[in-house]
Design an enzyme around this catalytic site. Structure first.
Site, PDB file in Angstrom:
ATOM      1  N   LYS A  74       0.410  -7.992  13.229  1.00  0.00           N
ATOM      2  CA  LYS A  74       0.970  -8.740  12.103  1.00  0.00           C
ATOM      3  C   LYS A  74       2.163  -8.032  11.468  1.00  0.00           C
ATOM      4  O   LYS A  74       3.044  -8.660  10.901  1.00  0.00           O
ATOM      5  CB  LYS A  74      -0.104  -8.969  11.017  1.00  0.00           C
ATOM      6  CG  LYS A  74      -0.635  -7.662  10.428  1.00  0.00           C
ATOM      7  CD  LYS A  74      -1.634  -7.909   9.318  1.00  0.00           C
ATOM      8  CE  LYS A  74      -3.001  -8.318   9.809  1.00  0.00           C
ATOM      9  NZ  LYS A  74      -3.754  -7.243  10.527  1.00  0.00           N
ATOM     10  N   HIS A 203     -10.380  -0.857   5.588  1.00  0.00           N
ATOM     11  CA  HIS A 203      -8.928  -0.674   5.416  1.00  0.00           C
ATOM     12  C   HIS A 203      -8.732  -0.184   3.990  1.00  0.00           C
ATOM     13  O   HIS A 203      -9.086  -0.885   3.041  1.00  0.00           O
ATOM     14  CB  HIS A 203      -8.197  -1.994   5.657  1.00  0.00           C
ATOM     15  CG  HIS A 203      -6.717  -1.803   5.840  1.00  0.00           C
ATOM     16  ND1 HIS A 203      -5.926  -1.187   4.895  1.00  0.00           N
ATOM     17  CD2 HIS A 203      -5.890  -2.130   6.862  1.00  0.00           C
ATOM     18  CE1 HIS A 203      -4.687  -1.131   5.330  1.00  0.00           C
ATOM     19  NE2 HIS A 203      -4.637  -1.697   6.529  1.00  0.00           N
ATOM     20  N   GLU A 277      -6.169   1.028  13.048  1.00  0.00           N
ATOM     21  CA  GLU A 277      -5.310  -0.168  13.143  1.00  0.00           C
ATOM     22  C   GLU A 277      -3.988   0.063  12.422  1.00  0.00           C
ATOM     23  O   GLU A 277      -3.634  -0.666  11.492  1.00  0.00           O
ATOM     24  CB  GLU A 277      -6.029  -1.368  12.506  1.00  0.00           C
ATOM     25  CG  GLU A 277      -7.350  -1.718  13.147  1.00  0.00           C
ATOM     26  CD  GLU A 277      -8.190  -2.660  12.272  1.00  0.00           C
ATOM     27  OE1 GLU A 277      -7.742  -3.038  11.171  1.00  0.00           O
ATOM     28  OE2 GLU A 277      -9.296  -3.006  12.699  1.00  0.00           O
TER      29      GLU A 277
HETATM   30  N1  PLP Z   1      -5.705  -3.919   9.850  1.00  0.00           N
HETATM   31  C1  PLP Z   1      -5.886  -4.979   9.040  1.00  0.00           C
HETATM   32  C2  PLP Z   1      -7.165  -5.724   9.132  1.00  0.00           C
HETATM   33  C3  PLP Z   1      -4.893  -5.367   8.134  1.00  0.00           C
HETATM   34  O1  PLP Z   1      -5.094  -6.428   7.336  1.00  0.00           O
HETATM   35  C4  PLP Z   1      -3.680  -4.634   8.101  1.00  0.00           C
HETATM   36  C5  PLP Z   1      -2.609  -4.991   7.160  1.00  0.00           C
HETATM   37  O2  PLP Z   1      -2.640  -5.982   6.480  1.00  0.00           O
HETATM   38  C6  PLP Z   1      -3.522  -3.560   8.989  1.00  0.00           C
HETATM   39  C7  PLP Z   1      -4.563  -3.212   9.838  1.00  0.00           C
HETATM   40  C8  PLP Z   1      -2.269  -2.728   9.026  1.00  0.00           C
HETATM   41  O3  PLP Z   1      -2.140  -1.992   7.866  1.00  0.00           O
HETATM   42  P1  PLP Z   1      -0.985  -0.908   7.711  1.00  0.00           P
HETATM   43  O4  PLP Z   1       0.296  -1.576   8.021  1.00  0.00           O
HETATM   44  O5  PLP Z   1      -1.093  -0.469   6.297  1.00  0.00           O
HETATM   45  O6  PLP Z   1      -1.282   0.207   8.650  1.00  0.00           O
END
Ligand code: PLP
Length: 411
Positions: A74, A203, A277
């Site tokens: 995403k 998270h 993640e």
């Molecule tokens: N995992 C999940 C379920 C998320 O919702 C997000 C971000 O919205 C991420 C991972 C990635 O987070 P970050 O960019 O802070 O590493």
């Protein structure tokens, strides 16, 4: 050497040899793109520095060698970026059917995907079952029922709400994660539905998150492992520590906090697979955005510029991701003496995006040299939550912005 096609696979030695581009090299590369391809239209574009991606993966592997990254698609689903991460050994966190499709279309196998959205449309669960994405997160009983009905082979990770994510720019706790008192009923619900709960995920929140939050979250995850063992459920084997990492010195602090919490709470789990993640960590610094100045107004000392990307496009990160962006004139980027840089005098400047909404203001009271219509303004660190969430409001279409790949070898 810079530019051209990306090195293709991790087995290919070139992948490991490229280094992050210097400012001079990046400036030269942008000038060459503009001269060769964008002379007339002057559309905004991104540069993806593949050497930066290699360097970030090296930093990850050095700091957290036992934690497998599942890059959060995403954050930036640019296909060439996903391919590079895949070649470097990353796996993928997908939030939707479309993200799973992007990843599979690159030839990445479904067992390298975690479907890390605790609340999925039934149609997406059916799709995951069809293509063999067999690991997902949940934090409600209704999710258990949906998965039981449509994808009983899927293994589950119970997403818990860490106690302490209030400092993050984008906290996740208000929306996701089981509360401590919900853990037992959710484990029992999955058990009763004969689904396998393979582990725990969390998270801590995204962007400038407090690294200490990993300590509390990992301790809380261990309690869930113990609760599941007390219920006689099959042994949990996966700990998913989510995202929240930022590159730079904060990463070192976060990695130290994670390792210390793991050795305190999970030293007695030799079979454990630990995954993460990360999104922002890999994407943010790897992309630089170049925009054109399409209009100018002078009001006394103040210079006002319009550029061809803005808050409804790539800079939506200012609103949704609570980000602060910075800009440099393309001519002033390098350290080689800035002959075309508008002189050394700077002016308090406002930079507007292209739409007719006054909210669409990218920078205010920002010092820039005297610039002219058709000059280029460059925004570094624009890879995370930018183009991915842009719209086509007023007909300025973010998804039309092209990414050019660049890499450099050590000189
Ligand atoms: N995992 C999940 C379920 C998320 O919702 C997000 C971000 O919205 C991420 C991972 C990635 O987070 P970050 O960019 O802070 O590493």
């Amino acid at each position: 050497t810079i530019g051209g096609a990306p090195p293709s696979t991790a087995e290919n030695d070139h992948t490991r040899k490229v280094v992050p581009m210097s400012k001079d090299a990046l400036q030269d590369f942008m000038v060459s793109i503009i001269t060769q391809k964008l002379q007339d239209e002057k559309l905004p574009f991104y540069v993806l520095d593949l050497g930066e991606v290699v360097s970030l993966m090296d930093q990850w592997n050095n700091a957290l060698p036992n934690i497998r990254p599942f890059y959060a698609v995403k954050c930036n689903p640019e296909p060439s970026f996903l391919s590079m991460l895949s070649a470097l050994g990353s796996n993928f966190d997908c939030a939707s059917r479309a993200e799973i499709e992007y990843v599979l279309s690159l030839g990445i196998s479904p067992d390298r995907i975690v479907f890390a959205n605790p609340c999925k449309p039934e149609s997406d669960i059916i799709f995951a079952a069809k293509v063999g994405v067999n690991l997902t997160t949940y934090d409600s009983e209704y999710e258990v029922y949906k998965i039981r009905k449509h994808h009983p082979k899927s293994e589950l990770l119970l997403r818990i709400k860490p106690m302490d994510d209030a400092n993050a720019r984008c906290p996740m706790g208000p929306k996701y994660g089981a509360l401590p008192e919900e853990v037992q009923p959710l484990l029992r619900a999955a058990h009763a539905a004969r689904l396998t709960v393979s582990g725990v995920s969390f998270h801590i929140g995204s962007g400038d998150a407090d690294s200490n939050a990993y300590l509390g979250a990992i301790a809380a995850a261990k309690e869930v492992f113990q609760t599941a063992a007390r219920f006689g459920m099959s042994k949990m084997t996966i700990l998913d520590i989510g995202g929240g990492f930022t590159s730079g010195h904060q990463f070192t602090t976060a990695a130290t906090a994670v390792k210390s919490a793991l050795s305190q709470h999970f030293h007695d789990e030799p079979e454990l697979t630990i995954i993460a993640e990360p999104g922002r960590f890999f994407a943010e610094t790897a992309f630089t955005l170049a925009t054109t100045i399409i209009g100018k107004r002078v009001r006394g000392e103040i210079r006002e510029y319009w550029i061809n990307d803005g808050l409804y496009g790539s800079m939506n990160c200012v609103l949704y991701d609570h980000a602060t962006v910075t800009a440099t004139a393309l001519a002033c980027m390098s350290n080689r003496g800035n002959v075309n840089c508008g002189g050394s005098k700077t002016f308090p400047s406002t930079v507007f995006g292209p739409t007719c909404d006054a909210l669409d203001t990218v920078l205010r009271d920002y010092q820039l040299p005297e610039l002219q219509v058709n000059d280029w303004l460059v925004f570094p660190n624009m890879g995370a939550y930018t183009k991915a969430a842009g719209s086509n409001f007023n007909g300025f279409n973010t998804s039309a912005i092209v990414t050019h790949l660049a890499y450099a070898y050590p000189s």
